[in-house]
Design a protein around this motif. Structure first.
Motif, PDB file in Angstrom:
ATOM      1  N   LEU A   1       0.819  -1.203   0.000  1.00 38.00           N
ATOM      2  CA  LEU A   1       0.000   0.000   0.000  1.00 38.00           C
ATOM      3  C   LEU A   1       0.857   1.258   0.000  1.00 38.00           C
ATOM      4  O   LEU A   1       1.767   1.407   0.821  1.00 38.00           O
ATOM      5  CB  LEU A   1      -0.908   0.002   1.234  1.00 38.00           C
ATOM      6  CG  LEU A   1      -1.638  -1.318   1.524  1.00 38.00           C
ATOM      7  CD1 LEU A   1      -2.386  -1.243   2.834  1.00 38.00           C
ATOM      8  CD2 LEU A   1      -2.591  -1.648   0.388  1.00 38.00           C
ATOM      9  N   ASP A   2       0.525   2.164  -0.908  1.00 35.34           N
ATOM     10  CA  ASP A   2       1.271   3.413  -1.054  1.00 35.34           C
ATOM     11  C   ASP A   2       0.413   4.581  -0.554  1.00 35.34           C
ATOM     12  O   ASP A   2      -0.561   4.954  -1.209  1.00 35.34           O
ATOM     13  CB  ASP A   2       1.651   3.610  -2.522  1.00 35.34           C
ATOM     14  CG  ASP A   2       2.678   4.721  -2.712  1.00 35.34           C
ATOM     15  OD1 ASP A   2       3.120   5.319  -1.714  1.00 35.34           O
ATOM     16  OD2 ASP A   2       3.043   4.979  -3.875  1.00 35.34           O
ATOM     17  N   GLU A   3       0.759   5.124   0.599  1.00 39.66           N
ATOM     18  CA  GLU A   3       0.025   6.239   1.227  1.00 39.66           C
ATOM     19  C   GLU A   3      -1.480   5.965   1.243  1.00 39.66           C
ATOM     20  O   GLU A   3      -2.282   6.735   0.684  1.00 39.66           O
ATOM     21  CB  GLU A   3       0.325   7.553   0.499  1.00 39.66           C
ATOM     22  CG  GLU A   3       1.781   7.966   0.544  1.00 39.66           C
ATOM     23  CD  GLU A   3       2.267   8.303   1.967  1.00 39.66           C
ATOM     24  OE1 GLU A   3       1.416   8.458   2.870  1.00 39.66           O
ATOM     25  OE2 GLU A   3       3.486   8.386   2.165  1.00 39.66           O
ATOM     26  N   PRO A   4      -1.895   4.880   1.895  1.00 37.77           N
ATOM     27  CA  PRO A   4      -3.307   4.480   1.835  1.00 37.77           C
ATOM     28  C   PRO A   4      -4.269   5.403   2.575  1.00 37.77           C
ATOM     29  O   PRO A   4      -5.482   5.350   2.337  1.00 37.77           O
ATOM     30  CB  PRO A   4      -3.291   3.090   2.493  1.00 37.77           C
ATOM     31  CG  PRO A   4      -2.109   3.127   3.407  1.00 37.77           C
ATOM     32  CD  PRO A   4      -1.086   3.944   2.676  1.00 37.77           C
ATOM     33  N   THR A   5      -3.775   6.245   3.475  1.00 36.72           N
ATOM     34  CA  THR A   5      -4.685   7.057   4.293  1.00 36.72           C
ATOM     35  C   THR A   5      -4.979   8.431   3.705  1.00 36.72           C
ATOM     36  O   THR A   5      -5.669   9.236   4.339  1.00 36.72           O
ATOM     37  CB  THR A   5      -4.113   7.236   5.710  1.00 36.72           C
ATOM     38  OG1 THR A   5      -2.852   7.908   5.636  1.00 36.72           O
ATOM     39  CG2 THR A   5      -3.925   5.888   6.390  1.00 36.72           C
ATOM     40  N   VAL A   6      -4.481   8.722   2.504  1.00 35.63           N
ATOM     41  CA  VAL A   6      -4.788  10.002   1.860  1.00 35.63           C
ATOM     42  C   VAL A   6      -6.297  10.157   1.726  1.00 35.63           C
ATOM     43  O   VAL A   6      -6.999   9.232   1.312  1.00 35.63           O
ATOM     44  CB  VAL A   6      -4.118  10.090   0.471  1.00 35.63           C
ATOM     45  CG1 VAL A   6      -4.600  11.318  -0.278  1.00 35.63           C
ATOM     46  CG2 VAL A   6      -2.613  10.109   0.606  1.00 35.63           C
ATOM     47  N   SER A   7      -6.820  11.316   2.107  1.00 33.97           N
ATOM     48  CA  SER A   7      -8.240  11.669   2.042  1.00 33.97           C
ATOM     49  C   SER A   7      -9.090  11.035   3.148  1.00 33.97           C
ATOM     50  O   SER A   7     -10.300  11.257   3.191  1.00 33.97           O
ATOM     51  CB  SER A   7      -8.866  11.305   0.680  1.00 33.97           C
ATOM     52  OG  SER A   7      -8.222  12.004  -0.368  1.00 33.97           O
ATOM     53  N   LEU A   8      -8.491  10.244   4.031  1.00 31.66           N
ATOM     54  CA  LEU A   8      -9.254   9.625   5.104  1.00 31.66           C
ATOM     55  C   LEU A   8      -9.279  10.506   6.344  1.00 31.66           C
ATOM     56  O   LEU A   8      -8.261  11.084   6.714  1.00 31.66           O
ATOM     57  CB  LEU A   8      -8.655   8.267   5.485  1.00 31.66           C
ATOM     58  CG  LEU A   8      -8.671   7.167   4.434  1.00 31.66           C
ATOM     59  CD1 LEU A   8      -8.120   5.879   5.025  1.00 31.66           C
ATOM     60  CD2 LEU A   8     -10.071   6.943   3.882  1.00 31.66           C
TER      61      LEU A   8
ATOM     62  N   LEU B   1       2.813  -4.377   3.625  1.00 34.92           N
ATOM     63  CA  LEU B   1       3.949  -3.481   3.430  1.00 34.92           C
ATOM     64  C   LEU B   1       3.365  -2.127   3.061  1.00 34.92           C
ATOM     65  O   LEU B   1       2.709  -1.994   2.023  1.00 34.92           O
ATOM     66  CB  LEU B   1       4.857  -4.004   2.312  1.00 34.92           C
ATOM     67  CG  LEU B   1       6.132  -3.217   2.020  1.00 34.92           C
ATOM     68  CD1 LEU B   1       7.054  -3.224   3.230  1.00 34.92           C
ATOM     69  CD2 LEU B   1       6.848  -3.805   0.810  1.00 34.92           C
ATOM     70  N   ILE B   2       3.565  -1.127   3.923  1.00 36.06           N
ATOM     71  CA  ILE B   2       2.829   0.134   3.808  1.00 36.06           C
ATOM     72  C   ILE B   2       3.782   1.325   3.813  1.00 36.06           C
ATOM     73  O   ILE B   2       4.578   1.482   4.742  1.00 36.06           O
ATOM     74  CB  ILE B   2       1.835   0.293   4.978  1.00 36.06           C
ATOM     75  CG1 ILE B   2       0.947  -0.942   5.107  1.00 36.06           C
ATOM     76  CG2 ILE B   2       1.001   1.546   4.804  1.00 36.06           C
ATOM     77  CD1 ILE B   2       0.081  -0.953   6.362  1.00 36.06           C
ATOM     78  N   ALA B   3       3.693   2.143   2.781  1.00 35.31           N
ATOM     79  CA  ALA B   3       4.414   3.417   2.769  1.00 35.31           C
ATOM     80  C   ALA B   3       3.476   4.477   3.322  1.00 35.31           C
ATOM     81  O   ALA B   3       2.409   4.729   2.752  1.00 35.31           O
ATOM     82  CB  ALA B   3       4.847   3.772   1.351  1.00 35.31           C
ATOM     83  N   THR B   4       3.829   5.080   4.433  1.00 33.93           N
ATOM     84  CA  THR B   4       2.963   6.077   5.054  1.00 33.93           C
ATOM     85  C   THR B   4       3.777   7.016   5.923  1.00 33.93           C
ATOM     86  O   THR B   4       4.850   6.652   6.426  1.00 33.93           O
ATOM     87  CB  THR B   4       1.866   5.400   5.902  1.00 33.93           C
ATOM     88  OG1 THR B   4       1.012   6.392   6.462  1.00 33.93           O
ATOM     89  CG2 THR B   4       2.462   4.558   7.022  1.00 33.93           C
ATOM     90  N   HIS B   5       3.245   8.237   6.089  1.00 30.56           N
ATOM     91  CA  HIS B   5       3.903   9.230   6.941  1.00 30.56           C
ATOM     92  C   HIS B   5       3.244   9.318   8.312  1.00 30.56           C
ATOM     93  O   HIS B   5       3.701  10.085   9.161  1.00 30.56           O
ATOM     94  CB  HIS B   5       3.846  10.610   6.279  1.00 30.56           C
ATOM     95  CG  HIS B   5       4.687  10.720   5.039  1.00 30.56           C
ATOM     96  ND1 HIS B   5       6.060  10.730   5.056  1.00 30.56           N
ATOM     97  CD2 HIS B   5       4.341  10.796   3.730  1.00 30.56           C
ATOM     98  CE1 HIS B   5       6.527  10.836   3.828  1.00 30.56           C
ATOM     99  NE2 HIS B   5       5.501  10.864   2.998  1.00 30.56           N
ATOM    100  N   ILE B   6       2.157   8.562   8.525  1.00 32.54           N
ATOM    101  CA  ILE B   6       1.464   8.675   9.797  1.00 32.54           C
ATOM    102  C   ILE B   6       1.591   7.385  10.600  1.00 32.54           C
ATOM    103  O   ILE B   6       1.859   6.311  10.049  1.00 32.54           O
ATOM    104  CB  ILE B   6      -0.028   9.023   9.603  1.00 32.54           C
ATOM    105  CG1 ILE B   6      -0.799   7.836   9.027  1.00 32.54           C
ATOM    106  CG2 ILE B   6      -0.191  10.240   8.702  1.00 32.54           C
ATOM    107  CD1 ILE B   6      -2.291   8.035   9.023  1.00 32.54           C
ATOM    108  N   ASP B   7       1.401   7.514  11.902  1.00 31.10           N
ATOM    109  CA  ASP B   7       1.442   6.358  12.791  1.00 31.10           C
ATOM    110  C   ASP B   7       0.071   5.691  12.789  1.00 31.10           C
ATOM    111  O   ASP B   7      -0.908   6.270  13.251  1.00 31.10           O
ATOM    112  CB  ASP B   7       1.826   6.802  14.207  1.00 31.10           C
ATOM    113  CG  ASP B   7       1.932   5.634  15.173  1.00 31.10           C
ATOM    114  OD1 ASP B   7       1.791   4.470  14.726  1.00 31.10           O
ATOM    115  OD2 ASP B   7       2.157   5.883  16.372  1.00 31.10           O
ATOM    116  N   LEU B   8       0.009   4.471  12.279  1.00 33.98           N
ATOM    117  CA  LEU B   8      -1.253   3.745  12.201  1.00 33.98           C
ATOM    118  C   LEU B   8      -1.573   2.986  13.480  1.00 33.98           C
ATOM    119  O   LEU B   8      -2.662   2.437  13.628  1.00 33.98           O
ATOM    120  CB  LEU B   8      -1.222   2.765  11.026  1.00 33.98           C
ATOM    121  CG  LEU B   8      -1.091   3.393   9.642  1.00 33.98           C
ATOM    122  CD1 LEU B   8      -0.854   2.316   8.590  1.00 33.98           C
ATOM    123  CD2 LEU B   8      -2.330   4.199   9.306  1.00 33.98           C
TER     124      LEU B   8
END
Length: 206
Positions: free
Chosen positions: A140-147, A170-177
């Motif tokens: 997943l590439d930046e899956p939380t955009v717009s959420l 495997l997740i590319a993200t800038h936030i703590d999930l």
């Protein structure tokens, strides 16, 4: 089954950007890719997902086991929410969309055309597609955009449930999930040296 990546070199436009990438992703686990924009996270994910070839190295355990979600939600605007999910389920030889509707709270939207949804609703529907694939590895590439905050929690819960059933992410993200026991991999440690860039073919810049 573990995904094993050994000495992988990935490129953008023919230019090496990450070299000697090595890691394992075990079943039931999550690995978070971190690094600034442009550091190679998307290129690495696309390479692992088989969308572009590596320049060097080996990838084991990925064959026909990956569900990949990037910036595009992958929706057909003139199909309803349930029709979109049924379409993707059929692509992967499956039919049950109820768990996907449950996980992302989409039941009230089942008859809405995807093109009429808000950005956040489209993203929830796009991520719900993961659950109808039956694939054990999510990339997943930046899956939380717009959420919004609640939808991010829905997504995190879906990932936790996926891992609990033996899947991996495997997740590319800038936030703590807030994923339990998730490991972090900073792609900056694999940044290509100036020597690697200097050795790139001139065709990469044409």
């Amino acid at each position: 089954m573990t995904v094993s990546v050994h000495d992988l070199c990935v490129a953008r436009g023919g230019v090496p950007i990450l070299v000697d990438v090595t890691f394992d992703l075990a079943a039931g686990s999550a690995l978070i890719l971190q690094g600034p924009n442009g550091s190679g996270k998307t290129t690495l994910l696309r390479t692992l997902a088989g969308l572009q070839p590596p320049l060097a190295g080996h990838i084991e355990g990925c064959e026909d086991r990956i569900a990949y979600a990037a910036h595009s939600d992958g929706l057909k605007s003139m199909l309803s929410v349930q029709e979109n999910l049924r379409f993707w389920a059929a692509v992967f030889g499956r039919s049950d969309i109820a768990p996907a509707l449950d996980a992302f709270n989409l039941h009230d939207l089942t008859d809405r055309l995807a093109g009429t949804l808000s950005a956040g609703q489209k993203r929830r529907l796009g991520l719900a597609r993961l659950l109808v694939t039956g694939r054990p590895i999510w990339m997943l590439d930046e899956p939380t955009v717009s959420l919004d905050k609640n939808a991010v929690q829905m997504f995190a819960a879906a990932v936790e449930a996926h891992m609990a059933s033996g899947g991996s992410a495997l997740i590319a993200t800038h936030i703590d999930l807030g994923l339990r026991d998730a490991q972090v991999l900073d792609v900056g440690q694999f940044k290509a040296s100036s020597d690697a860039l200097a050795g790139a073919s001139d065709e990469a810049f044409l």
